[in-house]
Every structure is written in structure tokens, then in C-alpha cells.
Design a protein around this motif. Structure first.
Motif, PDB file in Angstrom:
ATOM      1  N   ASN A  52       0.828  -1.214   0.000  1.00 54.23           N
ATOM      2  CA  ASN A  52       0.000   0.000   0.000  1.00 54.23           C
ATOM      3  C   ASN A  52       0.856   1.255   0.000  1.00 54.23           C
ATOM      4  O   ASN A  52       0.566   2.234  -0.694  1.00 54.23           O
ATOM      5  CB  ASN A  52      -0.920   0.008   1.217  1.00 54.23           C
ATOM      6  N   VAL A  98      -1.753   3.467   5.840  1.00 57.30           N
ATOM      7  CA  VAL A  98      -2.358   2.702   4.744  1.00 57.30           C
ATOM      8  C   VAL A  98      -2.150   1.207   4.970  1.00 57.30           C
ATOM      9  O   VAL A  98      -1.985   0.453   4.027  1.00 57.30           O
ATOM     10  CB  VAL A  98      -1.771   3.110   3.369  1.00 57.30           C
ATOM     11  N   ASN A 133      -7.384   2.526   1.021  1.00 55.56           N
ATOM     12  CA  ASN A 133      -6.627   1.516   1.767  1.00 55.56           C
ATOM     13  C   ASN A 133      -7.028   0.139   1.272  1.00 55.56           C
ATOM     14  O   ASN A 133      -8.170  -0.084   0.865  1.00 55.56           O
ATOM     15  CB  ASN A 133      -6.902   1.638   3.268  1.00 55.56           C
TER      16      ASN A 133
END
Length: 737
Positions: A322, A476, A674
């Protein structure tokens, strides 16, 4: 010790390339440098494989050191047999080594050690040998009665002998492995609601009991685990971490349930080889005691620890991916940006920056309660937008974000302004505002205004801005606060380093915080690079870096290919071509009919000419490696190229939705904020991000959401369900075209 054969087999990589990669790492070369500029040596081993190799190499080296230490420790006890030494040397995991060492590990005082102090070890050995078949066991045991050592009867002697045998059962590596397999194959992780009063981690709920009484209870995120069980071998990583957190917050109790009688029977069959022996019953009792009292609790702790490590490892993988996708978001160039850090009581902090990120003006408005100065706020915003010809507005996604978004959207519509806005994550903005780096950048600016600048800059160059923030604060990931801090930091630092070197860094504008992630540059040297630029002016060629103290030939070799000079003396300085390959680049251009000086002026023509070259033939003709020739050719086709420019652009809006506006079946465009193990959270322009469950991400089966979506992706979604009371939105990406 040479681990290259093991690494080659594990990674599925040719031995020669593995040998070269290990050698390059041991010589101190950085992973980005090896991956980019030593492809011929490693067989084009990519960065991901190189990091796996480095990690496994470290593990194997630590394993070898531990084996040496265990052999020494057992040898000092004069208990090291050739067979045991062979088993230790043949072990392939740290767990196997520790199992073999366990019987010899110094222990605190136990029931078994007390029995040994009483001289009962020979009796235990006699029972274990199972050779006694005639006579009376109590008669044999009575020989060990010694009131001075507090052994007052034959029964007490036998009890002490059983304690010794029980500990040996629990420590036996072969028996532990049998029981461990049961834990993994048949074990159930069972969770229940904690009996102790839970901490306040959720919302208050009113329930009626069976007796009709009204009770106030605490609604928590862990309610699904109040009566829950799942096979140990099947439980997904994110669920492990959720249960761990529930235990830590004293909301849940968890234990591993196994078929104890079945395991004890299996162990007994292995230990009891002569059922006719006088001590058979004693031995059977010792096995049951050792398993239930010592072995099972020990294995439960071990399995729970391994499950936690599995969960943490997956969480780190997801966070890393991420973070990489967030850092590599495409920059928004050529925009005058107004950044807004929204708030209620303290107001919304404003910061206008130009297209280079330079701060032009700051301000504050109070459109929300308790002040409620909405009209004055609109006037102030309109003045700043027109004064600086603002074309883009960024709004932080924290407190008062959606209220501020509504204000901006109304202003754009009512005043017909040629401006659009986007919501950006403000995670870490407050951390940055209070950091020494922010104080150094804006020494006269109050820290409450610095976050507005950070929010504005986050779309202009996400990478350059976000590297100023501790990666853990960017938000994230999943359960990032529950994982091993050292391993998380190490992984995230590797991600930032990889992203910075993938994109490249403009030497004449980069901050020390960005430069320190360039391969080979330490924070101190990065600062010296900037100080030299500020004192002597712009860099014209990369070689000028060698004038900096502490930046020698070795460091220059590692870093120079990742640094760019947009308007330098040599156009090659604005490409990923390494200085060691400038001559080769000139030869390739010459075969295409051009010179280095033609790069900027005749980019399209040079690209067409390079496309016609047979790269394999060119490599052979120039006596160079094909991977290097290929990379140089690509670099020459697009000098100054930013690889992020090929990604989908940021999603800007001019209007706003509320939760009440949403209807089932509504199709919207949104931005992935996310990605977690069970799905993706998508910003669709309302206060709460919607969840696309993993089952709704694709029409085909996927193992993980990252196979389909990444942070920053702009996706089309359909609203499945809206729960206004709980503020939850269910979405699907299975949208018919």
C-alpha cells in the motif's frame, strides 16, 4: 559457510546468478544498484527477489551461528554425542535447533530438578528402560527412600521419578514434533468474551436480558469473536491480529483446543515399548502428566507466537505494498494549489503554494461550529483562489473534512469557479508539522499552519512530500500498531528507498529528506549534498558530487545513476543511464545516427531510430550485456521521464454527496484509500469510505485484494447497501459496463 546452493533452490534462481548476487551484497552494494546496474551478473534478479535473498541469507547466517553456539553449550555440559551433533548440523530451521537444545537448556527450579536433587534420576531411568518385568516395583523404589532428602516412602520416590520422566517427555524433540502436528492439523483457536470488565473500546448499547431486565452493554468491534472458533491451519492473518488486539484490550479470551486424549495416546504408544514392564503404568502416567501439564501449554504459546508472526508478516506485506502504491501516485504538475487542513474549534488552516511547491500565503477560516462563520469563510476562500489563480484544492480527510468539502463544493457551484478539489489523506500531517524537518523548512510558521502546506504538496509530488513523514504514520496498513516495530520499520524503509530510486531524484531541487533514500547516501551525506548546492550553486554534472567530503568513488557508484540533472551540461545526466555507461550510450546513439547533444531537440526522431535497432545484435557488436543495452535504449527514448506519469491521474471533484444521498444501485467513481486482507476501502465523496469486500472485487476468484486494486486507484463502484445508523457503506466493483 556457503549458502548459495540453498538460496538458489529456495528462490528458484540459477546458481551462478545467486552466487553473484550474494557476492555483490557482501561487497556492500545496495539492492537498488544491483537490481538496476548489475543485471548481467545476477541474471536480471529483480529488487523483490534480491530483498528476499538478503533476508534469507541473514536467516541462514544466524542459523549457522546458533548451531555453533548450541554445539558449544551442550559440549560444555559433556553431553554432546555424535548423533546429536549430526542432528543439530542437519537442522534447517531455528525451531528444530531449539527443540534439540531444549533438554539441555538451563531451567529454573522445577519439580523434575527437585527430584533429581533427591537422587531419583536412576529410578526414572529404570522406569524408562522398561526392562523390569519381575518382582515388586515398590521394592525397587524403596531403595531410594531417604528421609534426609525428603523422600519418605516408595510412593514418593515413584512420584519424583514420574516428574523427571514427565519433563523429559515435554522436552523430547521427536515427541514435541508429533504433538505440534496435532496442534496445526486439528487445533481450534477458540475465542470467547472476556469475563473481566472490558475496556471502553466501542459504543454503548442497550439490551434486554431473558428476564426482561434492561442492561447497558458495551458494543465493541470484537462481537463476532464472542463465540468463535476456527482451525489453526485455516485462520487468516488479519483475524489473528484482530484476536490478539481483542485480548490485549481485555475484551476477548482465546485458547487453542486440541484432542488431548488422542495426542496423549499417540505419545504413549511411542514411549511405552514394553507394556509388560513393571513400570508401564508409571510411565503411562508420566506421559499424560508431561503432555497436559508441560507440553501442551508450551506448544500453545509457541503456536500462538507463530500465528502472531504470520499475521504480522502479512500485515507488513500489505502495508508495504500500500505504501509503495501511495508513494508512486502520479504527481499533479503545473497547478496552483490551495491546501486545507480542516477543523472545527481551531478552524481550517489554509496554505497556497505555486507549481514548484513554494508557499505563497497562509490563512485560517472558521466556517464550522462553534464559530459558524460560513459567509466570511467563503469570502476568504474566493479571495485567495482569485488572487493566486488557484486551479486545484486539496482537503485533508480528518475531522471536519466532509463539512469543509461541502463548503468548497457550494462555493465552486455558486461562484462558477474554474477550480476543482480532491480529498487527500492527512495521515502524518500533524507528525510532520511538529518535526525538526518542518521547523527547518518553515522556522517562522506556526506548526498548526505547516500541516496545510503538507496537504497542499501531497498532490504535487506525493513521493517528495511523504518521505518527510515516518512511514508508520501514513496510515495505509492493517494493524500496523500491533506488529514488530523493528521489522515494520525495516520493510517500510526498504519500500521508500525502492520508490525513490525507481523514480529518480532531481539533484538541484531535492530536499535532504528525499536524498537520504537514494542508494548509497546516508542522511549526513544527503545534507552535505544540499549544503554544497546552496553554497556553490546548481550542479551541472554528476561528477561534481565527488567534491563533497565523505562522498567517495564507492558512494558515487551507488547513487549517481539515480540522480538527475534536468538542465545539466550533458543530456545523459537527466536519464537513468549510469555514468559508467555514458560511453556505451554514446555508441548506441551513434548506431542510431545521432549524438548525445541531439537528445533534447530530436526526442521523437531518436525514439523512432532506436526502435529499429536490433538490441541483441547491438549488444554483441558493442560487446555489452543485452540487459544493459536494453535499459540504456529505453532511457534514451524518453530522457527525463517520470515513471509515475503513466499511472491514472488523481480524481478531482466539483460537487459533494452526503450519506443520505446514496441509494442502492447507484454507480460512482471513487479512489481506493486503503487495501486490507478482506477488501478495499474506497472514497466515493461522502463522509465515510465504503468497503468493497474481497468477494465483490472481481467476478473471478482472487486470493488477496492486492491482485485487483491498489491504493490510489480510481475505480467504478456500485452501492450495495447503506447503513446510516452505523455509518457503513457496502460497495461492489462488479459493475456492468
Amino acid at each position: 559457510m556457503d549458502f548459495t546452493k540453498v538460496l538458489s533452490q529456495e528462490l528458484g534462481w540459477p546458481l551462478q546468478g545467486t552466487v553473484q548476487a550474494v557476492q555483490l551484497l557482501e561487497e556492500g552494494n545496495t539492492i537498488p544498484f544491483i537490481a538496476r546496474y548489475r543485471k548481467e551478473a545476477t541474471g536480471e534478479m529483480d529488487e523483490v527477489t534480491l530483498r528476499r535473498l538478503a533476508e534469507r541469507l541473514e536467516y541462514l547466517q544466524n542459523l549457522a551461528k546458533r548451531k555453533e553456539e548450541v554445539l558449544r553449550l551442550i559440549g560444555e555440559q559433556e553431553k554432546l554425542t555424535p548423533e546429536l551433533a549430526q542432528s543439530i548440523n542437519a537442522a534447517v530451521t531455528m525451531q528444530q535447533v531449539e527443540d534439540l537444545y531444549r533438554p539441555f537448556r538451563p531451567k529454573r527450579r522445577t519439580r523434575a530438578s527437585i527430584a533429581r536433587e533427591k537422587g531419583l534420576e536412576p529410578l526414572a531411568q529404570l522406569l524408562q528402560d522398561q526392562s523390569l518385568v519381575k518382582g515388586d516395583l515398590l521394592s525397587y523404589a524403596s531403595q531410594y527412600v531417604n528421609p534426609e532428602l525428603e523422600v519418605n516412602s516408595a510412593e514418593e520416590a515413584l512420584a519424583g521419578a514420574r516428574d523427571i520422566l514427565a519433563e523429559e517427555v515435554a522436552d523430547d524433540p521427536f515427541l514435541r514434533e508429533i504433538a505440534r502436528k496435532f496442534f496445526y492439523e486439528k487445533g481450534l483457536l477458540v475465542t470467547t468474551k472476556a469475563k473481566t470488565k472490558a475496556k471502553a473500546v466501542g459504543k454503548t448499547a442497550v439490551e434486554k436480558t431473558a428476564a426482561g431486565k434492561t442492561e447497558v452493554t458495551e458494543s465493541t468491534p470484537y462481537e463476532m469473536y464472542y463465540e468463535y472458533e476456527e482451525l489453526v491451519r485455516k485462520i487468516p492473518p488479519h483475524r489473528i491480529l484482530a484476536i490478539n488486539r481483542g485480548e490485549k484490550e481485555e475484551v476477548l479470551q482465546a485458547k487453542i483446543v486440541v484432542p488431548e486424549e488422542e495426542i496423549v495416546t499417540k505419545l504413549g504408544q511411542r514411549v511405552l515399548t514394553n507394556p509388560a514392564s513393571l513400570g508401564a503404568a508409571q510411565l503411562k502416567e508420566a506421559v499424560a502428566d508431561g503432555a497436559c501439564r508441560l507440553l501442551f501449554p508450551s506448544l500453545e504459546r509457541e503456536i500462538r507466537r507463530e500465528l502472531s508472526e504470520k499475521g504480522e508478516k502479512q500485515a507488513i506485506v500489505v502495508f508495504s505494498q500500500n505504501l509503495r502504491n501511495l508513494l508512486l501516485q502520479p504527481p499533479v504538475r503545473g497547478q496552483m494549489v490551495l491546501g486545507i487542513d480542516p477543523g472545527f474549534r481551531t478552524g481550517c488552516k489554509l496554505a497556497v503554494i505555486d507549481d514548484t511547491g513554494k508557499l505563497l500565503e497562509i490563512g485560517v477560516i472558521f466556517p464550522h461550529p462553534p464559530q459558524g462563520q460560513k459567509r466570511e469563510a467563503g469570502t476568504k476562500l474566493k479571495e485567495m483562489i482569485k488572487k493566486w489563480q488557484v486551479t486545484a484544492i486539496t482537503i485533508g480527510n480528518g475531522t471536519a473534512s466532509r463539512e469543509t468539502e461541502a463548503l468548497v463544493a457550494d462555493l465552486i457551484r455558486e461562484e462558477n469557479l474554474a477550480v476543482s478539489y480532491t480529498i487527500v489523506s492527512e495521515a502524518g500531517a500533524s507528525v510532520y508539522s511538529a518535526s525538526p524537518l518542518a521547523r527547518e523548512e518553515f522556522p517562522t510558521l506556526d506548526l498548526s499552519y505547516r500541516s496545510g502546506v503538507s496537504i497542499a504538496r501531497r498532490i504535487q509530488d506525493p513521493l517528495a512530500e511523504l518521505v518527510k513523514i515516518d512511514p508508520k504514520s501514513i496510515g495505509v496498513g492493517q494493524y500496523q500498531h500491533d506488529v514488530n516495530t523493528k521489522e515494520l520499520n525495516q520493510a517500510l524503509q526498504g519500500v521508500v528507498e525502492s520508490c525513490v530510486n525507481t523514480v529518480g531524484v532531481e539533484l538541484n531541487t531535492a530536499s535532504p529528506s528525499l536524498l537520504q533514500y537514494v542508494a548509497g547516501l546516508s542522511p549526513g551525506v544527503a545534507k552535505a549534498v544540499v549544503e554544497r548546492r546552496e553554497s556553490k550553486g546548481r550542479y551541472r554534472v554528476r561528477k561534481e558530487l565527488l567534491d563533497i567530503p565523505r562522498l567517495g568513488e564507492r558512494t558515487f557508484q551507488q547513487c549517481s545513476g539515480f540522480l538527475r540533472i534536468a538542465e545539466g551540461d550533458n543530456p545523459l545526466e537527466n536519464t537513468p543511464v549510469h555514468p559508467e555507461s555514458y560511453e556505451l550510450a554514446e555508441q548506441i546513439l551513434s548506431l542510431a545516427g545521432y549524438r548525445v547533444q541531439d537528445l533534447s531537440a530530436q526526442e521523437r526522431e531518436i525514439r523512432a531510430a532506436l526502435e529499429k535497432l536490433d538490441l541483441a545484435e547491438t549488444a554483441q557488436r558493442l560487446e555489452a550485456g543485452l540487459p544493459t543495452v536494453r535499459d540504456i535504449s529505453e532511457a534514451l527514448k524518453r530522457p527525463g521521464r517520470d515513471p509515475r506519469e503513466d499511472l491514472p491521474p488523481v480524481l478531482f471533484r466539483q460537487d459533494v454527496l452526503s450519506l443520505e444521498d446514496l441509494r442502492e444501485g447507484m454507480v460512482l467513481m471513487g479512489t481506493v484509500r486503503n487495501v486490507v486482507d478482506f477488501g478495499a476501502f474506497v472514497d466515493i465523496g461522502v463522509k465515510q469510505d465504503g468497503l468493497v469486500h474481497i468477494s465483490q472485487l472481481s467476478n473471478k476468484y482472487i486470493k488477496h485484494p492486492l491482485e485487483v486494486v491498489s491504493v490510489g486507484d480510481v475505480v467504478k463502484v456500485k452501492v450495495l447497501q447503506v447503513d446510516q445508523e452505523r455509518g457503513r457503506i457496502s460497495l461492489t466493483m462488479k459493475v456492468e459496463e
